[in-house]
Structures are given as structure tokens and as C-alpha cells.
Design an enzyme around this catalytic site. Structure first.
Site, PDB file in Angstrom:
ATOM      1  N   ASN A  53       0.810  -1.209   0.000  1.00 48.71           N
ATOM      2  CA  ASN A  53       0.000   0.000   0.000  1.00 48.71           C
ATOM      3  C   ASN A  53       0.854   1.275   0.000  1.00 48.71           C
ATOM      4  O   ASN A  53       2.081   1.216  -0.050  1.00 48.71           O
ATOM      5  CB  ASN A  53      -0.952  -0.031   1.204  1.00 48.71           C
ATOM      6  CG  ASN A  53      -2.297   0.585   0.880  1.00 48.71           C
ATOM      7  OD1 ASN A  53      -2.385   1.601   0.204  1.00 48.71           O
ATOM      8  ND2 ASN A  53      -3.364  -0.027   1.364  1.00 48.71           N
ATOM      9  N   HIS A  76      22.228   0.425  11.374  1.00 52.25           N
ATOM     10  CA  HIS A  76      23.519   1.115  11.341  1.00 52.25           C
ATOM     11  C   HIS A  76      24.349   0.681  12.554  1.00 52.25           C
ATOM     12  O   HIS A  76      23.833   0.534  13.656  1.00 52.25           O
ATOM     13  CB  HIS A  76      23.318   2.625  11.319  1.00 52.25           C
ATOM     14  CG  HIS A  76      22.781   3.110  10.014  1.00 52.25           C
ATOM     15  ND1 HIS A  76      23.576   3.290   8.903  1.00 52.25           N
ATOM     16  CD2 HIS A  76      21.521   3.410   9.618  1.00 52.25           C
ATOM     17  CE1 HIS A  76      22.833   3.700   7.888  1.00 52.25           C
ATOM     18  NE2 HIS A  76      21.579   3.774   8.294  1.00 52.25           N
ATOM     19  N   SER A  87      -1.100  -1.039   9.330  1.00 50.78           N
ATOM     20  CA  SER A  87      -0.513   0.286   9.086  1.00 50.78           C
ATOM     21  C   SER A  87       0.563   0.632  10.111  1.00 50.78           C
ATOM     22  O   SER A  87       0.479   0.252  11.278  1.00 50.78           O
ATOM     23  CB  SER A  87      -1.604   1.361   9.153  1.00 50.78           C
ATOM     24  OG  SER A  87      -2.554   1.159   8.157  1.00 50.78           O
ATOM     25  N   ALA A 102      -1.521  -3.032  13.744  1.00 53.94           N
ATOM     26  CA  ALA A 102      -1.074  -1.689  13.357  1.00 53.94           C
ATOM     27  C   ALA A 102      -0.170  -1.090  14.427  1.00 53.94           C
ATOM     28  O   ALA A 102      -0.416  -1.238  15.627  1.00 53.94           O
ATOM     29  CB  ALA A 102      -2.285  -0.790  13.122  1.00 53.94           C
TER      30      ALA A 102
END
Length: 201
Positions: free
Chosen positions: A102, A132, A157, A175
Site C-alpha cells: 500500500n 547502522h 498500518s 497496526a
């Protein structure tokens, strides 16, 4: 071939009845443009991308920044708007058939990311197979791991998926979750949230 054409016509008629003819035409023009954009990206990175038919909607991009980078995209993958997919170094990205990605998703691959068929990824999801090396345990700039997302997975989401993560088939990621480690198949994963109120005045 005739059977495929018949199925396309039947689907268009059904869509026209449900959405209206105008909106069906607009939607399918958008799909056609997405397929064209996908092929343009494939031409740009012809040494890196191996794919069947897929769609790349407006402002989405696929970038390969190394001659060693490998991107494998299955049939009928649909990538909506403003998605960023970047593969660097010796990274290998595998997206299986009928995966849906999406709006505003980010996939950053420098080692290995695999997404199983029929998986659905909601807006604003971030998938990274590296961190990192801010603690400088080694001389390497990045700490790399693998991300494996199984088949028929639903990723909600604003989820962040980190390196060294395996998500089993049919799992649901709630989500806003941050995922690292193993998520068993056929489970719902969520980060526990507790509300707290701190008086400051």
C-alpha cells in the site's frame, strides 16, 4: 487466451455495474499506467530486476544501487503510491505472486528480504534488513540480517519490521507494531501498549 479474454470482459462488466462505467475506466487506466511504469523501472534496472507483470503506481520507485543487487517480483504484484523500494550492495529482494503493497511503504534491502505470496501490506510500513553499526562492534558500517515474511500475511498500518525477523504464514501484525524475532504462523502479533499520564504542571 480466449478464456483469459472472457474473464477480463466478465470482470469489467461486473466492475462497471458496481462502480459505474466512468470509474471503472479511470481505475483501469490507472492500472495500465502502473504496469507501464513498472516496465520502465524494469528497463532502467534490466540487470537487477527479474519480474512478470506487476504494477507500480504514481511516485513509487524501485532503485538498485549495485550491480550485485537482485530484485525478483512475481506475477500480479501491486505497489501503490509513494512506495520506496531500495536494494543495495549484495541485497536480494524476493516478492512473490499477488503481493499488495500500500501507499508510503519503505523497503530497504542490503542482504535478504522475502515476502510470500498473497501477503498484504498496509500503508506506512517500513521493512529493513539492516541496522547502522552505531556501537562499532565491527568495522562494518551496517549490521545485516534476514527478513522473511510468509504467505497470506496481513501487515497493519505503521508497522516497522526489523532485521532477523521471520513471520510465519497467515500471521497478522497489528497496526503500529515493531517486529523483531520470530512470529509463529496463524497468530496475531501486537506490541502491548499501556497508557500513562505524567503531570507536568
Amino acid at each position: 487466451m480466449i478464456r483469459i479474454l472472457r474473464k477480463i470482459i466478465t470482470t469489467l462488466i461486473a466492475e462497471s455495474r458496481g462502480r459505474g462505467l466512468y470509474y471503472t475506466v479511470v481505475m483501469n487506466l490507472s492500472h495500465a499506467v502502473g504496469i507501464l511504469r513498472a516496465y520502465l523501472n524494469k528497463l532502467l534496472y534490466f540487470n537487477n530486476i527479474k519480474s512478470s507483470i506487476f504494477s507500480l503506481q504514481a511516485n513509487s520507485r524501485i532503485e538498485a544501487f549495485s550491480k550485485h543487487a537482485r530484485i525478483d517480483i512475481g506475477k500480479f504484484v501491486f505497489i501503490r503510491k509513494n512506495a520506496s523500494i531500495r536494494v543495495d550492495h549484495h541485497g536480494e529482494l524476493h516478492i512473490a505472486d499477488k503481493v499488495f503493497i500500500n501507499d508510503n511503504c519503505n523497503i530497504n534491502c542490503v542482504y535478504r528480504i522475502s515476502i510470500g505470496k498473497n501477503t498484504k501490506i498496509a500503508p506506512n510500513v517500513s521493512i529493513n534488513d539492516h541496522d547502522h553499526n552505531f556501537k562499532h562492534f565491527t568495522d562494518e558500517h551496517l549490521i545485516m540480517g534476514e527478513v522473511i515474511i510468509g504467505e497470506n500475511v496481513w501487515v497493519g498500518s505503521n508497522v516497522v519490521i526489523l532485521r532477523d525477523t521471520v513471520i510465519g504464514d497467515n500471521a497478522v501484525i497489528a497496526a503500529g507494531s515493531v517486529v523483531k524475532g520470530n512470529v509463529p504462523a496463524n497468530t496475531l502479533f501486537l506490541n502491548k501498549r499501556e497508557k500513562s499520564y505524567i503531570q507536568y504542571a
